[in-house]
Write a protein that holds these residues in place. Structure first.
Motif, PDB file in Angstrom:
ATOM      1  N   VAL A  28      34.237  16.521 104.321  1.00 57.74           N
ATOM      2  CA  VAL A  28      33.777  16.188 102.966  1.00 57.74           C
ATOM      3  C   VAL A  28      34.296  14.819 102.553  1.00 57.74           C
ATOM      4  O   VAL A  28      35.329  14.355 103.046  1.00 57.74           O
ATOM      5  CB  VAL A  28      34.246  17.239 101.922  1.00 57.74           C
ATOM      6  N   GLU A  29      33.544  14.200 101.649  1.00 54.99           N
ATOM      7  CA  GLU A  29      34.004  12.936 101.077  1.00 54.99           C
ATOM      8  C   GLU A  29      34.159  13.160  99.576  1.00 54.99           C
ATOM      9  O   GLU A  29      33.167  13.413  98.873  1.00 54.99           O
ATOM     10  CB  GLU A  29      32.968  11.834 101.349  1.00 54.99           C
ATOM     11  N   LEU A  30      35.398  13.094  99.111  1.00 54.90           N
ATOM     12  CA  LEU A  30      35.649  13.311  97.682  1.00 54.90           C
ATOM     13  C   LEU A  30      35.167  12.081  96.919  1.00 54.90           C
ATOM     14  O   LEU A  30      35.770  11.010  97.006  1.00 54.90           O
ATOM     15  CB  LEU A  30      37.148  13.554  97.455  1.00 54.90           C
ATOM     16  N   ILE A  31      34.051  12.233  96.185  1.00 52.64           N
ATOM     17  CA  ILE A  31      33.471  11.065  95.505  1.00 52.64           C
ATOM     18  C   ILE A  31      33.816  11.043  94.015  1.00 52.64           C
ATOM     19  O   ILE A  31      33.606  10.024  93.357  1.00 52.64           O
ATOM     20  CB  ILE A  31      31.924  10.987  95.694  1.00 52.64           C
ATOM     21  N   LEU A  53      46.182  12.417  92.539  1.00 53.49           N
ATOM     22  CA  LEU A  53      45.416  11.511  93.401  1.00 53.49           C
ATOM     23  C   LEU A  53      46.285  10.323  93.839  1.00 53.49           C
ATOM     24  O   LEU A  53      46.123   9.811  94.952  1.00 53.49           O
ATOM     25  CB  LEU A  53      44.136  11.050  92.699  1.00 53.49           C
ATOM     26  N   ALA A  54      47.215   9.908  92.980  1.00 56.30           N
ATOM     27  CA  ALA A  54      48.156   8.850  93.388  1.00 56.30           C
ATOM     28  C   ALA A  54      49.032   9.367  94.535  1.00 56.30           C
ATOM     29  O   ALA A  54      49.237   8.676  95.538  1.00 56.30           O
ATOM     30  CB  ALA A  54      49.014   8.420  92.201  1.00 56.30           C
ATOM     31  N   LEU A  55      49.528  10.594  94.408  1.00 52.79           N
ATOM     32  CA  LEU A  55      50.343  11.184  95.481  1.00 52.79           C
ATOM     33  C   LEU A  55      49.559  11.236  96.784  1.00 52.79           C
ATOM     34  O   LEU A  55      50.106  10.975  97.862  1.00 52.79           O
ATOM     35  CB  LEU A  55      50.775  12.609  95.089  1.00 52.79           C
ATOM     36  N   LEU A  56      48.280  11.589  96.670  1.00 54.53           N
ATOM     37  CA  LEU A  56      47.454  11.787  97.866  1.00 54.53           C
ATOM     38  C   LEU A  56      46.876  10.480  98.397  1.00 54.53           C
ATOM     39  O   LEU A  56      46.099  10.483  99.356  1.00 54.53           O
ATOM     40  CB  LEU A  56      46.323  12.782  97.542  1.00 54.53           C
ATOM     41  N   GLY A  57      47.230   9.370  97.752  1.00 60.29           N
ATOM     42  CA  GLY A  57      46.756   8.060  98.220  1.00 60.29           C
ATOM     43  C   GLY A  57      45.277   7.839  97.983  1.00 60.29           C
ATOM     44  O   GLY A  57      44.621   7.110  98.723  1.00 60.29           O
ATOM     45  N   ARG A  58      44.714   8.484  96.949  1.00 55.17           N
ATOM     46  CA  ARG A  58      43.276   8.380  96.695  1.00 55.17           C
ATOM     47  C   ARG A  58      42.979   7.921  95.253  1.00 55.17           C
ATOM     48  O   ARG A  58      42.168   8.515  94.549  1.00 55.17           O
ATOM     49  CB  ARG A  58      42.586   9.715  96.990  1.00 55.17           C
ATOM     50  N   GLU A  59      43.631   6.824  94.879  1.00 57.81           N
ATOM     51  CA  GLU A  59      43.366   6.296  93.538  1.00 57.81           C
ATOM     52  C   GLU A  59      42.015   5.582  93.463  1.00 57.81           C
ATOM     53  O   GLU A  59      41.640   5.063  92.411  1.00 57.81           O
ATOM     54  CB  GLU A  59      44.509   5.397  93.096  1.00 57.81           C
ATOM     55  N   ASP A  60      41.310   5.542  94.599  1.00 57.13           N
ATOM     56  CA  ASP A  60      39.946   5.001  94.577  1.00 57.13           C
ATOM     57  C   ASP A  60      38.948   6.020  94.026  1.00 57.13           C
ATOM     58  O   ASP A  60      37.819   5.652  93.683  1.00 57.13           O
ATOM     59  CB  ASP A  60      39.527   4.611  96.000  1.00 57.13           C
ATOM     60  N   VAL A  61      39.321   7.290  93.954  1.00 52.66           N
ATOM     61  CA  VAL A  61      38.390   8.337  93.482  1.00 52.66           C
ATOM     62  C   VAL A  61      38.363   8.307  91.954  1.00 52.66           C
ATOM     63  O   VAL A  61      39.400   8.490  91.302  1.00 52.66           O
ATOM     64  CB  VAL A  61      38.838   9.736  93.974  1.00 52.66           C
ATOM     65  N   GLU A  96      53.606   7.804  89.396  1.00 56.00           N
ATOM     66  CA  GLU A  96      52.829   7.454  88.212  1.00 56.00           C
ATOM     67  C   GLU A  96      51.504   6.834  88.654  1.00 56.00           C
ATOM     68  O   GLU A  96      51.478   6.077  89.629  1.00 56.00           O
ATOM     69  CB  GLU A  96      53.607   6.454  87.366  1.00 56.00           C
ATOM     70  N   ALA A  97      50.426   7.156  87.959  1.00 49.18           N
ATOM     71  CA  ALA A  97      49.130   6.584  88.337  1.00 49.18           C
ATOM     72  C   ALA A  97      49.119   5.092  88.004  1.00 49.18           C
ATOM     73  O   ALA A  97      49.661   4.684  86.975  1.00 49.18           O
ATOM     74  CB  ALA A  97      48.017   7.306  87.597  1.00 49.18           C
ATOM     75  N   THR A  98      48.496   4.313  88.866  1.00 51.90           N
ATOM     76  CA  THR A  98      48.426   2.877  88.606  1.00 51.90           C
ATOM     77  C   THR A  98      47.131   2.510  87.892  1.00 51.90           C
ATOM     78  O   THR A  98      46.855   1.344  87.656  1.00 51.90           O
ATOM     79  CB  THR A  98      48.533   2.066  89.912  1.00 51.90           C
ATOM     80  N   ARG A  99      46.331   3.510  87.598  1.00 51.87           N
ATOM     81  CA  ARG A  99      45.076   3.253  86.868  1.00 51.87           C
ATOM     82  C   ARG A  99      44.856   4.395  85.883  1.00 51.87           C
ATOM     83  O   ARG A  99      45.464   5.459  85.990  1.00 51.87           O
ATOM     84  CB  ARG A  99      43.896   3.124  87.855  1.00 51.87           C
ATOM     85  N   GLY A 100      43.954   4.189  84.948  1.00 53.17           N
ATOM     86  CA  GLY A 100      43.619   5.236  83.982  1.00 53.17           C
ATOM     87  C   GLY A 100      42.374   5.972  84.431  1.00 53.17           C
ATOM     88  O   GLY A 100      41.844   5.714  85.521  1.00 53.17           O
TER      89      GLY A 100
END
Ligand code: BDR
Ligand code: CA
Length: 308
Positions: A28-31, A53-61, A96-100
């Motif tokens: 799957v691709e988490l979009i 998502l920051a922990l999981l390295g997926r702040e692009d989602v 901490e998340a680097t984005r909102g």
């Protein structure tokens, strides 16, 4: 070819494992991730989703913020099995998340992701169904773009928040009825009858924590939730409700489902939010919902452990 996946969530300890399983699964691709009130307030579920998502390295989602309350009837706040912040009081241990959140709200984000998708999208709602009901009500033309909904919710043989209602359906029964009973999108319902049987032990969690720092952090989110489930289960373990639904989205058929006519009780009586499953052999109602009732329990636990 990978399946595009959207998770609609209210993290939540088991939601955290569900997100991790999706990120770790190449099928799957988490979009997109959308948030909803539920285990804790919308503000807290959104913060938790961003940090996870920051922990999981997926702040692009992208994370779209959704409903803060049910469609019709205000939601009484209950103390949560997931602790004061939704993650056993340990949300602050996540990076901490680097984005909102995304500028698009949950429904708009789902609409745009569905419009852009070049193949059917699987949506996994693992919280109250408010956002999904709004999506289907506002943009019915998008239904053919949804390959399947894999919903965690309901109990065939009783509930967990009341005698008859499971938490996700009880949190917004009108939304649940819209999605599960009135709509016609292909849906698999993963009920707590099965997810409870898939509960994992403290030893399983220790084995998981030993595999990586990320897993150790996830397991560090479990103390309050474990304490609740120790009482429910009578042994030292916890239900992975939402991760079981993601497992089915990742590997269709890992759960065995049977079709039944269903309804959701939207009365204001003691059965509010209950799932009604018509298990009679002779039923005239041709509309059924696929309910996941069985799996290879050890195989399922091993699948999640291997993936994470
Ligand atoms: C469901 O309710 C929530 O507390 C869990 O995260 C899961 O989605 C189980 O009843
Ligand atoms: Ca949840």
């Amino acid at each position: 070819m990978t399946t595009p996946l959207i998770i609609d969530t209210d993290p939540g300890v088991d939601d955290a494992f569900a997100l991790a399983l999706a990120v770790a699964s190449p099928e799957v691709e988490l979009i997109g991730v959308t948030t909803v009130f539920g285990n804790v307030s919308l503000e807290d579920t959104t913060r938790n989703a961003l940090r996870l998502l920051a922990l999981l390295g997926r702040e692009d989602v992208p994370v779209g913020v959704g409903a803060s309350r049910p469609l019709i009837h205000p939601h009484p706040h209950l103390s949560s099995a997931h602790g004061s912040d939704g993650l056993s009081g340990f949300a602050h241990t996540l990076p901490e998340a680097t984005r909102g959140p995304d500028l698009r709200d949950a429904v708009t984000l789902m609409r745009e992701l569905l419009e852009q998708a070049d193949r059917p999208v699987t949506i996994v709602p693992i919280g109250p169904l408010t956002n999904i009901a709004l999506l289907l009500a506002a943009h019915p033309y998008l239904k053919p773009k949804i390959g399947r909904l894999v919903v965690m919710g309901g109990g065939v043989n009783g509930g967990n928040v009341t005698a008859t209602a499971e938490f996700n359906l009880w949190s917004d029964p009108e939304a649940a009825r819209r999605v599960l009973v009135e709509e016609d999108v292909p849906t698999t319902l993963v009920t707590m009858d099965l997810t409870r049987r898939c509960a994992v032990s403290a030893e399983w969690l220790q084995a998981l924590a030993g595999k990586s720092e990320v897993n150790a952090t996830l397991v560090g989110l479990t103390p309050d939730y474990l304490a609740t489930y120790r009482r429910f289960l009578g042994w030292d373990g916890m239900a992975m409700h939402d991760a079981v639904a993601v497992a089915e989205a990742v590997r269709p058929g890992i759960l065995r489902a049977t079709g039944f006519p269903v309804d959701v009780d939207c009365s204001y009586g003691p059965n509010r939010g209950a799932l009604l499953v018509d298990q009679r052999l002779e039923v005239s109602n041709p509309k059924t919902l696929d309910i996941a009732l069985d799996t290879d329990l050890d195989g399922l636990r091993q699948f999640i452990l291997d993936r994470l």
